[in-house]
Enzyme design. Structure first.
Site, PDB file in Angstrom:
ATOM      1  CB  ILE A  66     102.461   3.719   9.506  1.00  0.00           C
ATOM      2  CG1 ILE A  66     102.653   2.947   8.205  1.00  0.00           C
ATOM      3  CG2 ILE A  66     102.874   2.864  10.691  1.00  0.00           C
ATOM      4  CD1 ILE A  66     104.086   2.507   7.958  1.00  0.00           C
ATOM      5  N   GLY A  67      99.672   4.935   7.780  1.00  0.00           N
ATOM      6  CA  GLY A  67      99.263   5.899   6.777  1.00  0.00           C
ATOM      7  C   GLY A  67      97.901   5.535   6.230  1.00  0.00           C
ATOM      8  CG  PHE A  71      90.862   5.713  -3.431  1.00  0.00           C
ATOM      9  CD1 PHE A  71      89.492   5.648  -3.253  1.00  0.00           C
ATOM     10  CD2 PHE A  71      91.402   6.840  -4.029  1.00  0.00           C
ATOM     11  CE1 PHE A  71      88.676   6.680  -3.665  1.00  0.00           C
ATOM     12  CE2 PHE A  71      90.593   7.877  -4.442  1.00  0.00           C
ATOM     13  CZ  PHE A  71      89.223   7.802  -4.264  1.00  0.00           C
ATOM     14  CB  VAL A  74     100.756   2.741   4.563  1.00  0.00           C
ATOM     15  CG1 VAL A  74     102.135   2.151   4.796  1.00  0.00           C
ATOM     16  CG2 VAL A  74     100.640   3.271   3.152  1.00  0.00           C
ATOM     17  CE  LYS A  89      99.564   3.429  -1.816  1.00  0.00           C
ATOM     18  NZ  LYS A  89     100.108   4.354  -2.826  1.00  0.00           N
ATOM     19  CG  ASP A 182     104.657  14.296  -6.333  1.00  0.00           C
ATOM     20  OD1 ASP A 182     104.687  15.529  -6.123  1.00  0.00           O
ATOM     21  OD2 ASP A 182     103.911  13.521  -5.709  1.00  0.00           O
TER      22      ASP A 182
END
EC number: 2.7.11.1
Length: 795
Positions: A66-67, A71, A74, A89, A182
């Site tokens: 999904i991601g 480096f 996920v 992850k 962030d």
């Protein structure tokens, strides 16, 4: 502020050693011996054959990617003992330099001490010599960023419900002396109940009153003015400014500060002038004036913001107050009894919980306390369906298990959660009341099929690695230089305009910031080699439906730095009022405007330096290194987000918005044209016949635009879709009967887009709809091709 929680500090510029998850210096990780416990017999109701062949990590059956970042990757996974969905992850430590490893381990330590209902939970950490697996909460609603792109600005009542949760979570971090640094719409996730989950603590750090921080972290549109000036800061005040930008974005659907390039953006931020839409309430405007204050000393604290009038409208009897963390519940006899039946010993359960080991034992206890997954049949996994654990002979290649978990936390329900509910709740294709028992021998984290697909795409699309944005909450990895691959901007769903995703970078401290920001030279950023942060990070917790990692989609190339040319801006004609002026009426900004051509206000294509998060340290280290950062990324104001500033409006958005429904991004496979995947061949029809007439599209619960629905037979709709894709030179593969994985564009020109098209059934209606889901590519490129295809479909 509450009593300070001890937290090992990490010097942001110390690169000599890296610290492991537990805080000890670790030149080489020694793998631990696997448990000596005997395997438990299989449960009676167990899944065999196909599902047993799926790869596992610890007690987690991996499902879909999904991601994806440079480096990290996920994956959506299911805890085999409890059936709960999680996001895993997967970080390749061998690709990270000591500085990046330090930040990664610092992120893990910080996440272990955070326990708030609106912060993504970390359940377990599994560490091997080469890989780190972070098992985290899965936020099925996707990113707030994508929600705004798809649905437009929120009404103030809904924005208030979300913002109260955001402020509560950030204030909780501050009272623990942690600053996020962030905060942006991409790092705000939504769970299945549409509650906020703050993700991505990759740039967070501990702060001490009186000791200044000097690293520039954050996405420029959300960055405080003192960061642009290269000044040192205490910490919380930069988060407060970012919260002001977030509030403005929620209510208006656009950014308060934006520019054609970084220089222009910097000038606007330092002026502190922003437009107040005519529809914004006076109370909301007054709150913004407390948050977006140029002088950090005069900027309001979050304790003061919690008492603001706008924050508590409709909540007069329950004024927002600092969150009080409940005492940990380590004595839930019901959960402990269930774990005993699974094969865990009571002593090891107590030891894992009391010592906060964040291992498989603690993770299982925490997951048992969370809401069980529901299946289409309305059944959920109950204790009677939970299975015993079995320990395979070989587990994770001599992995060192260390896993954090969070206690069950009561969800703070959004006051308006039903109003904009859109997420796709269709669960994974697993029968109800299933017990998982036997864990197959650990397989490779990525299936061979996916690896072959990656190689094939790289071959056909100019040797590029398809990167898809993850929805993980895990942290962005401030990564070392990637020597080879060049990743295409990660996936993000945009239904309209070019509200661009902000990526995360790190700029070196004062000296580098002077070059990059104080002089306002956008080229100093676009030309500098900025390390690309793992885009998989933010998506860690993000829902499959939204399938995007909160971080950058990066185009990393080896070689010389890349100069990014930023498109120009045209200000919309919609009326507005400056922060100090009176309101003026204007055309309703609620109308989303999208055209099949490039939008008129595309500021930064996704991934542009200006949209990326900066972290001070890396600009200096990477000036002589190849550019690893993502390519340009459009601003929130542009496109769909710019609808609040643009008077034009077309009906195309109605076709697009409803199509961008959150759904697990399926892991891509062959994107090239093949006879079996093209409508020019007769095979799709043959496949339809072979599968029989009983096959039906899956049913999704969300709002559809009437222009995207049809009473046409699903098979006929699929043929029409393939016909239009062929006419537009799109490559595609039919992954399922009613699901196509599509590719269009040229990776060498940053125009490559990957997306899914699926024919779905509308619940309780005899209608079908077409769902568009972006996997990767810029918002503008995706909008253009999606709009064109939507307009040409004759459904």
């Amino acid at each position: 502020m509450s009593a300070r929680t001890p937290l090992p500090t990490v010097n942001e510029r110390d690169t000599e050693n890296h610290t492991s998850v537990d805080g000890y210096t670790e030149p080489h990780i020694q793998p631990t011996k696997s448990s000596s416990r005997q395997n438990i017999p299989r449960c009676r109701n167990s899944i065999t054959s196909a599902t047993d062949e799926q790869p596992h990590i610890g007690n987690y059956r991996l499902q879909k990617t999904i991601g994806k970042g440079n480096f990290a990757k996920v994956k959506l996974a299911r805890h085999v003992l409890t059936g709960r969905e999680v996001a895993v992850k997967i970080i390749d430590k061998t690709q990270l330099n000591p500085t990046s490893l330090q930040k990664l381990f610092r992120e893990v330590r910080i996440m272990k001490i955070l326990n708030h209902p609106n912060i993504v939970k970390l359940f377990e950490v599994i560490e091997t010599e080469k890989t780190l697996y972070l098992v985290m909460e899965y936020a099925s609603g996707g990113e707030v960023f994508d929600y705004l792109v798809a649905h437009g600005r929120m009404k103030e009542k809904e924005a208030r419900a979300k913002f109260r949760q955001i402020v509560s979570a950030v204030q909780y971090c501050h009272q623990k002396y942690i600053v996020h640094r962030d905060l942006k719409a991409e790092n705000l996730l939504l769970d299945g109940d549409m509650n906020i989950k703050i993700a991505d603590f990759g740039f967070s750090n501990e702060f001490t009153v009186g000791n200044k921080l000097d690293t520039f972290c954050g996405s420029p549109p959300y960055a405080a003015p003192e960061l642009f000036q290269g000044k040192k800061y205490d910490g919380p005040e930069v988060d407060v400014w970012s919260l002001g930008v977030i509030l403005y974005t929620l209510v208006s659907g656009s950014l308060p500060f934006d520019g054609q390039n970084l220089k222009e953006l910097r000038e606007r931020v330092l002026r502190g002038k922003y437009r107040i839409p005519f529809y914004m309430s006076t109370d909301c405007e007054n709150l913004l004036k407390k948050l977006l204050v140029l002088n950090p000393i005069k900027r309001g604290s979050l304790e003061q913001i919690m008492k603001d009038r706008w924050m508590n409208v409709g909540h007069e009897e329950e004024e927002l107050k600092p969150y009080t963390e409940p005492d940990p519940d380590f004595n839930d006899t019901k959960r402990i009894d269930i774990m005993v039946t699974m094969g865990f010993a009571r002593d090891e359960i107590n030891d894992a919980l009391i010592n906060q080991k964040y291992d498989e034992v603690m993770a299982t206890y925490i997951l048992l306390g969370r809401k069980p997954p529901e299946f289409e049949g309305g059944e959920s996994l109950s204790s009677g369906n939970l299975c015993q654990r079995s320990r395979p002979s070989s587990d994770l290649n001599n992995s060192t298990l260390q896993s954090p978990a969070h206690l069950k936390v009561q969800r703070s329900i959004s006051a308006n959660q039903k109003q904009r509910r859109f997420s796709d709740h269709a669960g994974p294709s697993i029968p109800p009341a299933v017990s998982y028992t036997k864990r197959p021998q650990a397989n490779s984290v990525e299936s061979e099929q996916k690896e072959e697909w990656d190689k094939d795409v790289a071959r056909k699309l100019g040797s590029t690695t398809v990167g898809s944005k993850s929805e993980m909450t895990a942290s962005p990895l401030v990564g070392p230089e990637r020597k080879k691959s060049s990743t295409i901007p990660s996936n993000n769903v945009y239904s309209g305009g070019s509200m661009a995703r902000r990526n995360t970078y790190v700029c070196e401290r004062t000296t580098d910031r002077y070059v990059a920001l104080q002089n306002g030279k956008d080229s100093s950023l676009t030309e500098m080699s900025v390390s690309s942060i793992s885009s998989a990070g933010s998506s860690v917790a993000s829902a499959v439906p939204s399938a995007r990692p909160r971080h950058q989609k990066s185009m990393s190339t080896s070689g010389h730095p890349i100069k990014v040319t930023l498109p120009t801006i045209k200000d919309g004609s919609e009326a507005y009022r400056p922060g100090t002026t009176q309101r003026v009426p204007a055309a309703s900004p609620s109308a989303h405007s999208i055209s099949t051509a490039t939008p008129d206000r595309t500021r930064f294509p996704r991934g542009s330096s200006s949209r990326s998060t900066f972290h001070g340290e890396q600009l200096r280290e990477r000036r002589s290194v190849a550019y690893n950062g993502p390519p340009a990324s459009p601003s929130h104001e542009t496109g769909a987000f710019a609808h609040a500033r643009r008077g034009t409006s077309t009906g195309i958005i109605s076709k697009i918005t409803s199509k961008f429904v959150r759904r697990d991004p399926s892991e891509g496979e062959a994107s090239g044209r093949t006879d079996t995947s093209r409508s020019t061949s007769g095979e799709p029809k043959e496949r339809d016949k072979e599968e029989g007439k009983d096959s039906k599209p899956r049913s999704l619960r969300f709002t559809w635009s009437m222009k995207t629905t049809s009473s046409m037979d699903p098979n006929d709709m699929m043929r029409e879709i393939r016909k239009v894709l062929d006419a537009n030179n799109c490559d595609y593969e039919q992954k399922e009967r009613f699901l196509l994985f599509c590719v269009h564009g040229d990776a060498r020109q940053d125009s490559l887009v990957q997306w899914e098209m699926e024919v779905c059934k509308l619940p309780r209606l005899s209608l079908n709809g077409v769902r568009f889901k972006r996997i990767s590519g810029t918002s503008i490129a995706f909008k253009n091709i999606a709009s064109k295809i939507a307009n040409e479909l004759k459904l």
